[in-house]
Every structure is written in structure tokens, then in C-alpha cells.
Design a protein around this motif. Structure first.
Motif, PDB file in Angstrom:
ATOM      1  N   PHE A 328       0.837  -1.212   0.000  1.00 39.87           N
ATOM      2  CA  PHE A 328       0.000   0.000   0.000  1.00 39.87           C
ATOM      3  C   PHE A 328       0.866   1.253   0.000  1.00 39.87           C
ATOM      4  CE2 PHE A 328      -2.426   3.359   2.056  1.00 39.87           C
ATOM      5  CZ  PHE A 328      -3.653   3.289   1.400  1.00 39.87           C
ATOM      6  N   LEU A 329       1.892   1.266   0.831  1.00 40.29           N
ATOM      7  CA  LEU A 329       2.731   2.452   0.971  1.00 40.29           C
ATOM      8  C   LEU A 329       3.483   2.805  -0.310  1.00 40.29           C
ATOM      9  CD1 LEU A 329       4.155   1.817   4.558  1.00 40.29           C
ATOM     10  CD2 LEU A 329       2.573   3.639   3.892  1.00 40.29           C
ATOM     11  N   ILE A 330       3.852   1.789  -1.095  1.00 37.41           N
ATOM     12  CA  ILE A 330       4.637   2.089  -2.298  1.00 37.41           C
ATOM     13  C   ILE A 330       3.804   2.163  -3.570  1.00 37.41           C
ATOM     14  CG2 ILE A 330       6.737   1.081  -1.332  1.00 37.41           C
ATOM     15  CD1 ILE A 330       6.303  -1.345  -3.116  1.00 37.41           C
ATOM     16  N   ASN A 331       2.572   1.615  -3.546  1.00 39.09           N
ATOM     17  CA  ASN A 331       1.786   1.533  -4.788  1.00 39.09           C
ATOM     18  C   ASN A 331       0.477   2.309  -4.791  1.00 39.09           C
ATOM     19  OD1 ASN A 331       3.446  -0.206  -6.433  1.00 39.09           O
ATOM     20  ND2 ASN A 331       2.926  -1.874  -5.039  1.00 39.09           N
ATOM     21  N   ASP A 332      -0.165   2.463  -3.643  1.00 36.28           N
ATOM     22  CA  ASP A 332      -1.470   3.113  -3.629  1.00 36.28           C
ATOM     23  C   ASP A 332      -1.314   4.609  -3.898  1.00 36.28           C
ATOM     24  OD1 ASP A 332      -4.481   2.774  -2.636  1.00 36.28           O
ATOM     25  OD2 ASP A 332      -3.688   4.658  -1.842  1.00 36.28           O
ATOM     26  N   GLU A 333      -2.119   5.129  -4.819  1.00 36.90           N
ATOM     27  CA  GLU A 333      -1.986   6.536  -5.221  1.00 36.90           C
ATOM     28  C   GLU A 333      -2.242   7.483  -4.062  1.00 36.90           C
ATOM     29  OE1 GLU A 333      -3.703   9.671  -8.583  1.00 36.90           O
ATOM     30  OE2 GLU A 333      -4.073   7.516  -8.783  1.00 36.90           O
ATOM     31  N   THR A 334      -3.210   7.142  -3.214  1.00 39.98           N
ATOM     32  CA  THR A 334      -3.488   7.990  -2.052  1.00 39.98           C
ATOM     33  C   THR A 334      -2.296   8.020  -1.107  1.00 39.98           C
ATOM     34  OG1 THR A 334      -5.852   7.473  -2.183  1.00 39.98           O
ATOM     35  CG2 THR A 334      -5.037   8.379  -0.112  1.00 39.98           C
ATOM     36  N   ALA A 335      -1.711   6.846  -0.860  1.00 37.12           N
ATOM     37  CA  ALA A 335      -0.548   6.772   0.027  1.00 37.12           C
ATOM     38  C   ALA A 335       0.636   7.523  -0.561  1.00 37.12           C
ATOM     39  CB  ALA A 335      -0.177   5.311   0.270  1.00 37.12           C
ATOM     40  N   VAL A 336       0.808   7.398  -1.863  1.00 41.02           N
ATOM     41  CA  VAL A 336       1.899   8.098  -2.539  1.00 41.02           C
ATOM     42  C   VAL A 336       1.763   9.606  -2.361  1.00 41.02           C
ATOM     43  CG1 VAL A 336       2.802   8.698  -4.829  1.00 41.02           C
ATOM     44  CG2 VAL A 336       2.399   6.300  -4.230  1.00 41.02           C
ATOM     45  N   LYS A 337       0.549  10.112  -2.528  1.00 43.02           N
ATOM     46  CA  LYS A 337       0.318  11.548  -2.365  1.00 43.02           C
ATOM     47  C   LYS A 337       0.457  11.968  -0.905  1.00 43.02           C
ATOM     48  CE  LYS A 337      -2.608  12.134  -6.450  1.00 43.02           C
ATOM     49  NZ  LYS A 337      -3.955  12.485  -6.961  1.00 43.02           N
ATOM     50  N   ASP A 338       0.026  11.098   0.020  1.00 39.71           N
ATOM     51  CA  ASP A 338       0.188  11.396   1.441  1.00 39.71           C
ATOM     52  C   ASP A 338       1.665  11.594   1.794  1.00 39.71           C
ATOM     53  OD1 ASP A 338      -2.517  11.247   2.101  1.00 39.71           O
ATOM     54  OD2 ASP A 338      -2.425   9.100   2.598  1.00 39.71           O
ATOM     55  N   GLN A 339       2.499  10.730   1.255  1.00 40.46           N
ATOM     56  CA  GLN A 339       3.920  10.762   1.612  1.00 40.46           C
ATOM     57  C   GLN A 339       4.695  11.833   0.850  1.00 40.46           C
ATOM     58  OE1 GLN A 339       5.392   6.369   2.311  1.00 40.46           O
ATOM     59  NE2 GLN A 339       3.632   6.328   0.924  1.00 40.46           N
ATOM     60  N   GLY A 340       4.225  12.146  -0.363  1.00 41.87           N
ATOM     61  CA  GLY A 340       4.904  13.165  -1.144  1.00 41.87           C
ATOM     62  C   GLY A 340       6.377  12.854  -1.305  1.00 41.87           C
ATOM     63  N   LEU A 341       7.220  13.826  -0.961  1.00 38.82           N
ATOM     64  CA  LEU A 341       8.670  13.655  -1.051  1.00 38.82           C
ATOM     65  C   LEU A 341       9.306  13.569   0.335  1.00 38.82           C
ATOM     66  CD1 LEU A 341       9.493  16.231  -3.885  1.00 38.82           C
ATOM     67  CD2 LEU A 341       8.962  13.804  -4.105  1.00 38.82           C
ATOM     68  N   ALA A 342       8.487  13.325   1.364  1.00 33.14           N
ATOM     69  CA  ALA A 342       9.000  13.337   2.738  1.00 33.14           C
ATOM     70  C   ALA A 342      10.079  12.291   2.964  1.00 33.14           C
ATOM     71  CB  ALA A 342       7.850  13.127   3.723  1.00 33.14           C
ATOM     72  N   LEU A 343       9.907  11.107   2.370  1.00 33.59           N
ATOM     73  CA  LEU A 343      10.885  10.024   2.540  1.00 33.59           C
ATOM     74  C   LEU A 343      11.944  10.026   1.447  1.00 33.59           C
ATOM     75  CD1 LEU A 343       8.468   7.102   3.492  1.00 33.59           C
ATOM     76  CD2 LEU A 343       9.992   8.347   5.009  1.00 33.59           C
ATOM     77  N   GLY A 344      11.759  10.844   0.428  1.00 34.08           N
ATOM     78  CA  GLY A 344      12.628  10.842  -0.736  1.00 34.08           C
ATOM     79  C   GLY A 344      11.778  10.855  -1.995  1.00 34.08           C
ATOM     80  N   ILE A 345      12.403  10.621  -3.137  1.00 35.24           N
ATOM     81  CA  ILE A 345      11.688  10.627  -4.408  1.00 35.24           C
ATOM     82  C   ILE A 345      11.024   9.264  -4.622  1.00 35.24           C
ATOM     83  CG2 ILE A 345      11.841  11.123  -6.870  1.00 35.24           C
ATOM     84  CD1 ILE A 345      12.777  13.410  -5.091  1.00 35.24           C
TER      85      ILE A 345
END
Length: 423
Positions: A328-345
């Protein structure tokens, strides 16, 4: 082939002592892989308030979608690894573990992690340069959650004043020296380039541009004394030419970002990770740009690097749900937008495109840069072996000694290989 990052040194004496006992995990036996997954997992990570906010938002959405609750153990970077080592040694590690590639050898060889190839996690969209980044001995111990890469960060206003143009394609280290010397003329008493002589990451690029890896596949140092001597001489010549700052200015600039000659507008160029670009831009009024470091298409120095990774503990009783969380963290579009660039690209083109929509101008530049890196880079050949952090520290110390004139270039090269022989 195995992949790895050059991140900051995270080993401490306590962590090493505790990790040495990790083999007890396998000896005593882990949880059965047939155990019925519960609707609750533990997940740990290290980072700033920005990281915490981003990961918490993504996990909130994970709970809403999958109904799997997460007990969250966020901590700052400095204490994270000691605590994790303690948990692992006590067979009380979180199900999902925030991981660094430099730490994977410590944990994977002691049976503290599971092979993620055995779990249902979709890696089909991931960039080829990072898809196998966490591999060792044919098993995948960590999955890249965010990537970064090295970049030449430039101040276009200073370069334009000096009549310097950094190529978008191939150019050599000798070309860079000429650019730095010329750029110094446009800085009103400043310098063309920050001193990168003690930067071990940059030295890896130098070695790779010569057609070799820093280490052989079996973990032996593959750089030569000539590589090291020529590297230290390269930067010593730039100091003497006034193209990079003298040793005292460089030493003072390392104490705080605001003391950095580049951030102060006294230097036209500097090297750093992609996150350094955004951090520097936040401190500067003038716009800056990311450029490729010296590069040879035949022997690329760059690689896509793991800024952060996720692993699953071998003692987890909820491996299936832990895998769902990572997916979920690496593939879900919502999760991707939630994380933005906080962890990196984000490590997929799809995710970068999604994040770019609402990104700042500076973030858009670095996302575009990572797209370029994905095309021109070459994965590293292996995980860093034991002793790498110590060698990196020694390298920086020796460069400083050369810069201050307390040791010779040839002696510095000898001392580095003496250090390498200890591991």
C-alpha cells in the motif's frame, strides 16, 4: 546483482553488540508462517516531524482501506537503530521495519528479516535501478520506499555571470575542474565549487567513471591507491587554484547548513543528494538547479539510491498483513500523495507523476532530475561490506589532513588502504 546505498553511518557500539546476537532469533525459532494474520501490525520508522506526518497520513488511509490497524513506533534517527537492535535481539521487533541498505547485511545474515520475494508485494512499476536494491544472496531483504541520487547543485546566476554552462550530457572530471576555475571568477572573491575531496560518495562516482566498482562482488576494495592519490590531488590542485574554498572555510561550512559557502552565495556549485537540493533551496533566495555530475555514458558513475526502505521481521506473526502495508505504501496513489517527497523521491514513474502535480517548483526540478537519473544511471554491483562506514569516515579525515597540509597525498592513500585492511 546486489544493490546498496551510501547513507549516513548508523552503526554504534551498542547496536553492533546487540546485532551480534541476532542469530538467536533463528536458533530459537520464529513465528509460524501459517499463523492466521491479525488485523493489527506494528510498524517502526525514523525521521523528522515531516516524515512522521506523511507516514501517519498514509497509514491512516491504509487502515480505512484494508481495516488493518497499525501500532506506530516513530522515532528520530539518532536513537532508532539502537532501539531496533535491542528489539530484534529480544525477538520483539516490529512487523514492518524502516530499513537502511547499509544496515541490511547486519540483519539479513542473522536471519532477522524475511525474503520479501516470498510475499505478495507488487514491484512491477518500480524503476529497474532500485527494484533489486535490497537483494543479497538471491533474496530480497528490503524494498525501496523512496529513492535519491547524487547531483551537482548549481547557482545559475553565478555561472551565467562567469560564462559557464554545465552540459546536460556527458562531460569529464577535468571539464568540471575547468568550469570550477572559471566560475570562481564570477563569485566576487568566492569559489567555483565547494570542496568535495572528503566526500566518499563522490569518490565512488569517480571510481565508477573509470569503469570499475568500489568493491568487487566478493567485497574486496576495488579502488586502487592510484585512484585515491589522483582523487586527493585533484581537489588539492583546485584548492591551490582558488577554485574551491581553503580548508578552514570548508571545515567551518560543515558545521551548519547556513555556514555552507554555496548556501551563502559564495560558491557557484556543490555536490549533494537530491534532498540536499531541496534543503539548500529552502535556505536561499536565488534559484538553484540540479545537474548531472561528471558522467560517461559508457561508464556511468551515478546510481539510483535507496533513501529509505521497508523490511519485515522474521519473528512477525502478521507477515501477510505487513506485506499488505508495504504494498500500500509504495503503490497506492493515495498513500503516494500522502507521503509526497518526505521520505525521498518515489521509486516509480507513476508515483513521481502523481506527486509532481501539486509539487513546488523546486520539487518539480528534483523529480525531473530523478527521471533523468533513472535513464542514465547504472545500479551498484553489491551491498557495502563490513567496514564501509569506518572507511568512509577515514576517507574524510584523510582529505582534511591533506587540505590542512598535515599529511601528504601519498601517505593519505597508504593510510586509507591500511584502514581497509582491517575489515
Amino acid at each position: 546483482m546486489n544493490r546498496v546505498s551510501i547513507g549516513r553511518s548508523v552503526r554504534t557500539a551498542v547496536a553492533l553488540t546487540l546485532v551480534a546476537g541476532l542469530s538467536l532469533v533463528s536458533a530459537c525459532g520464529g513465528a509460524s508462517s501459517n499463523a492466521k494474520p491479525s488485523n493489527e501490525i506494528r510498524i517502526s520508522w525514523a525521521g523528522s516531524d515531516t516524515v512522521n506526518t506523511a507516514v501517519n497520513a498514509a497509514l491512516d488511509d491504509f487502515e480505512k482501506k484494508d481495516g488493518i490497524k497499525s501500532l506506530r513506533e516513530a522515532q528520530d534517527w539518532s536513537g532508532y537503530w539502537d532501539k531496533l537492535a535491542t528489539q530484534v535481539a529480544a525477538k520483539n521487533a516490529p512487523d514492518v521495519i524502516y530499513q537502511a541498505a547499509s544496515q541490511i547485511p547486519n540483519y539479513s545474515t542473522k536471519n532477522a528479516l524475511i525474503d520479501l520475494n516470498t510475499m505478495d508485494i507488487d514491484l512491477s512499476n518500480m524503476d529497474e535501478g532500485v527494484k533489486s536494491f535490497g537483494e543479497a544472496d538471491g533474496k530480497l531483504w528490503g524494498i525501496v520506499s523512496a529513492a535519491n541520487a547524487y547531483t551537482l547543485i548549481v547557482n545559475p546566476a553565478i555561472l551565467e555571470k562567469a560564462g559557464v554552462t554545465i552540459p546536460d550530457g556527458d562531460y569529464s572530471w577535468n571539464d568540471l575542474a575547468q568550469f570550477a576555475t572559471q566560475a570562481a571568477e564570477g563569485t566576487d572573491g568566492g569559489w567555483g565549487l565547494n570542496d568535495g575531496g572528503g566526500d566518499f560518495t563522490l569518490f565512488v562516482l569517480w571510481v565508477r567513471s573509470r569503469g570499475r566498482e568500489l568493491y568487487t562482488d566478493d567485497g574486496k576494495l576495488n579502488a586502487t591507491k592510484e585512484d585515491v592519490s589522483e582523487w586527493f590531488k585533484y581537489w588539492d590542485d583546485l584548492r591551490k587554484a582558488g577554485a574551491v574554498p581553503p580548508a578552514d572555510v570548508t571545515s567551518e561550512g560543515a558545521s551548519a547548513a547556513t555556514s555552507n559557502p554555496f548556501v551563502q552565495g559564495k560558491s557557484a556549485m556543490t555536490f549533494g543528494w537530491t534532498q540536499d537540493f531541496t534543503n539548500n533551496q529552502a535556505l536561499m533566495k536565488q534559484e538553484i538547479d540540479p545537474k548531472l555530475p561528471p558522467n560517461d555514458t559508457k561508464n556511468p558513475g551515478l546510481w539510483m539510491n535507496a533513501a529509505s526502505m521497508w523490511s519485515i521481521s522474521s519473528t512477525s506473526k502478521n507477515k501477510e498483513n505487513a506485506a499488505k502495508a508495504i504494498d500500500f505504501l509504495i503503490n497506492d496513489e493515495t498513500a503516494v500523495k500522502d507521503q509526497g517527497l518526505a521520505l525521498g523521491i518515489p521509486p516509480t514513474q507513476k508515483a513521481r507523476d502523481a506527486v509532481k502535480t501539486n509539487a513546488s517548483d523546486a520539487d518539480k526540478k528534483i523529480i525531473d532530475y530523478m527521471d533523468t537519473v533513472a535513464k542514465v544511471s547504472k545500479p551498484l554491483n553489491r551491498l557495502w561490506p563490513e567496514g564501509f562506514p569506518q572507511l568512509r569516515t577515514k576517507f574524510s579525515e584523510l582529505n582534511e589532513a591533506v587540505a590542512f597540509g598535515t599529511t601528504s597525498i601519498n601517505q593519505a592513500a597508504e593510510d586509507l588502504f591500511d584502514e581497509a585492511a582491517n575489515y
